[in-house]
Design a protein around this motif. Structure first.
Motif, PDB file in Angstrom:
ATOM      1  N   ARG A  16       0.818  -1.338  -0.011  1.00 15.15           N
ATOM      2  CA  ARG A  16       0.035   0.015   0.082  1.00 15.15           C
ATOM      3  C   ARG A  16       0.809   1.238  -0.014  1.00 15.15           C
ATOM      4  O   ARG A  16       0.464   2.199  -0.807  1.00 15.15           O
ATOM      5  CB  ARG A  16      -0.927   0.051   1.244  1.00 15.15           C
ATOM      6  N   ARG A  17       1.979   1.184   0.743  1.00 14.45           N
ATOM      7  CA  ARG A  17       2.730   2.425   0.602  1.00 14.45           C
ATOM      8  C   ARG A  17       3.209   2.623  -0.566  1.00 14.45           C
ATOM      9  O   ARG A  17       3.505   3.725  -1.226  1.00 14.45           O
ATOM     10  CB  ARG A  17       4.041   2.207   1.745  1.00 14.45           C
ATOM     11  N   VAL A  28      -9.396   0.074   1.330  1.00 13.74           N
ATOM     12  CA  VAL A  28      -8.747  -1.330   1.805  1.00 13.74           C
ATOM     13  C   VAL A  28      -9.915  -2.147   2.670  1.00 13.74           C
ATOM     14  O   VAL A  28     -10.829  -1.474   3.150  1.00 13.74           O
ATOM     15  CB  VAL A  28      -7.588  -1.042   2.682  1.00 13.74           C
ATOM     16  N   ASN A  29      -9.766  -3.304   2.586  1.00 17.86           N
ATOM     17  CA  ASN A  29     -10.581  -4.299   3.223  1.00 17.86           C
ATOM     18  C   ASN A  29     -12.029  -4.013   2.858  1.00 17.86           C
ATOM     19  O   ASN A  29     -12.848  -3.886   3.955  1.00 17.86           O
ATOM     20  CB  ASN A  29     -10.563  -4.168   4.800  1.00 17.86           C
ATOM     21  N   ARG A  38     -16.689 -11.985   3.725  1.00 19.25           N
ATOM     22  CA  ARG A  38     -15.409 -11.784   2.893  1.00 19.25           C
ATOM     23  C   ARG A  38     -15.021 -10.306   2.332  1.00 19.25           C
ATOM     24  O   ARG A  38     -15.885  -9.802   2.221  1.00 19.25           O
ATOM     25  CB  ARG A  38     -15.421 -12.667   1.368  1.00 19.25           C
ATOM     26  N   THR A  39     -13.560 -10.372   2.396  1.00 18.11           N
ATOM     27  CA  THR A  39     -13.248  -8.817   2.255  1.00 18.11           C
ATOM     28  C   THR A  39     -12.000  -8.992   1.179  1.00 18.11           C
ATOM     29  O   THR A  39     -11.238 -10.068   0.833  1.00 18.11           O
ATOM     30  CB  THR A  39     -12.921  -8.053   3.492  1.00 18.11           C
ATOM     31  N   ILE A  40     -11.972  -7.812   0.464  1.00 16.75           N
ATOM     32  CA  ILE A  40     -10.677  -7.776  -0.458  1.00 16.75           C
ATOM     33  C   ILE A  40      -9.760  -6.794   0.035  1.00 16.75           C
ATOM     34  O   ILE A  40     -10.176  -5.764   0.484  1.00 16.75           O
ATOM     35  CB  ILE A  40     -11.368  -7.023  -1.879  1.00 16.75           C
ATOM     36  N   ASP A  41      -8.507  -7.079   0.083  1.00 18.07           N
ATOM     37  CA  ASP A  41      -7.326  -6.452   0.822  1.00 18.07           C
ATOM     38  C   ASP A  41      -7.398  -5.008   0.082  1.00 18.07           C
ATOM     39  O   ASP A  41      -7.326  -3.894   0.869  1.00 18.07           O
ATOM     40  CB  ASP A  41      -6.025  -7.294   0.610  1.00 18.07           C
ATOM     41  N   ILE A  42      -7.326  -4.897  -1.447  1.00 14.50           N
ATOM     42  CA  ILE A  42      -6.973  -3.723  -1.812  1.00 14.50           C
ATOM     43  C   ILE A  42      -7.876  -3.690  -2.912  1.00 14.50           C
ATOM     44  O   ILE A  42      -8.080  -4.632  -3.722  1.00 14.50           O
ATOM     45  CB  ILE A  42      -5.441  -3.369  -2.407  1.00 14.50           C
TER      46      ILE A  42
END
Length: 131
Positions: A16-17, A28-29, A38-42
């Motif tokens: 992410r940085r 995010v999330n 269920r989640t998506i990271d990015i």
């Protein structure tokens, strides 16, 4: 297992940085549409790109996954379900028109960021051509 971190891992923060430093903005999330818990990271919502950064142990990396000996059958079932859930989530998002990118935790953050940046640029170009 409840103490096991599932968000903001070292790899996620590093990726992410790098993405932010290169000028990309993301969420995010984010919950997976139509799939509870269920989640998506990015996520890059405008170009419909979902990024998952999968841990080697929890998601069954072919190179680095280990198999606990204590309570082996329970762990095998648990980890197999994780893998099946990953496949189902990827299929669901792909059918909904999303580009899904999955990376193992051992992949260097710079490599992940470069791949993501190229995918976002490609999707933006394609979207602009369609206008």
């Amino acid at each position: 297992m409840s103490r096991q971190g599932s968000r903001d891992t070292a790899q996620e923060l590093a990726v992410r940085r790098l993405l932010h430093a290169s000028g990309l903005r993301y969420r995010v999330n984010v919950p997976v549409p139509g799939m509870p818990r269920r989640t998506i990271d990015i996520v890059f919502p405008r170009v419909k790109i979902a990024i998952f950064l999968d841990g080697c142990f929890w998601h069954g990396c072919p190179q680095h996954a280990t198999h606990p000996k204590a309570n082996a059958e329970w762990w095998r079932t648990k980890l197999d379900k994780n893998t099946a859930r990953d496949i189902e989530t990827t299929g669901h998002l792909t059918e909904a028109g999303w580009t899904v990118l999955r990376f193992w935790e051992h992949v260097p953050a710079e490599e992940v960021a470069a791949t993501v940046h190229a995918a976002v640029d490609r999707e933006k170009r394609d979207r602009d051509r369609q206008k």
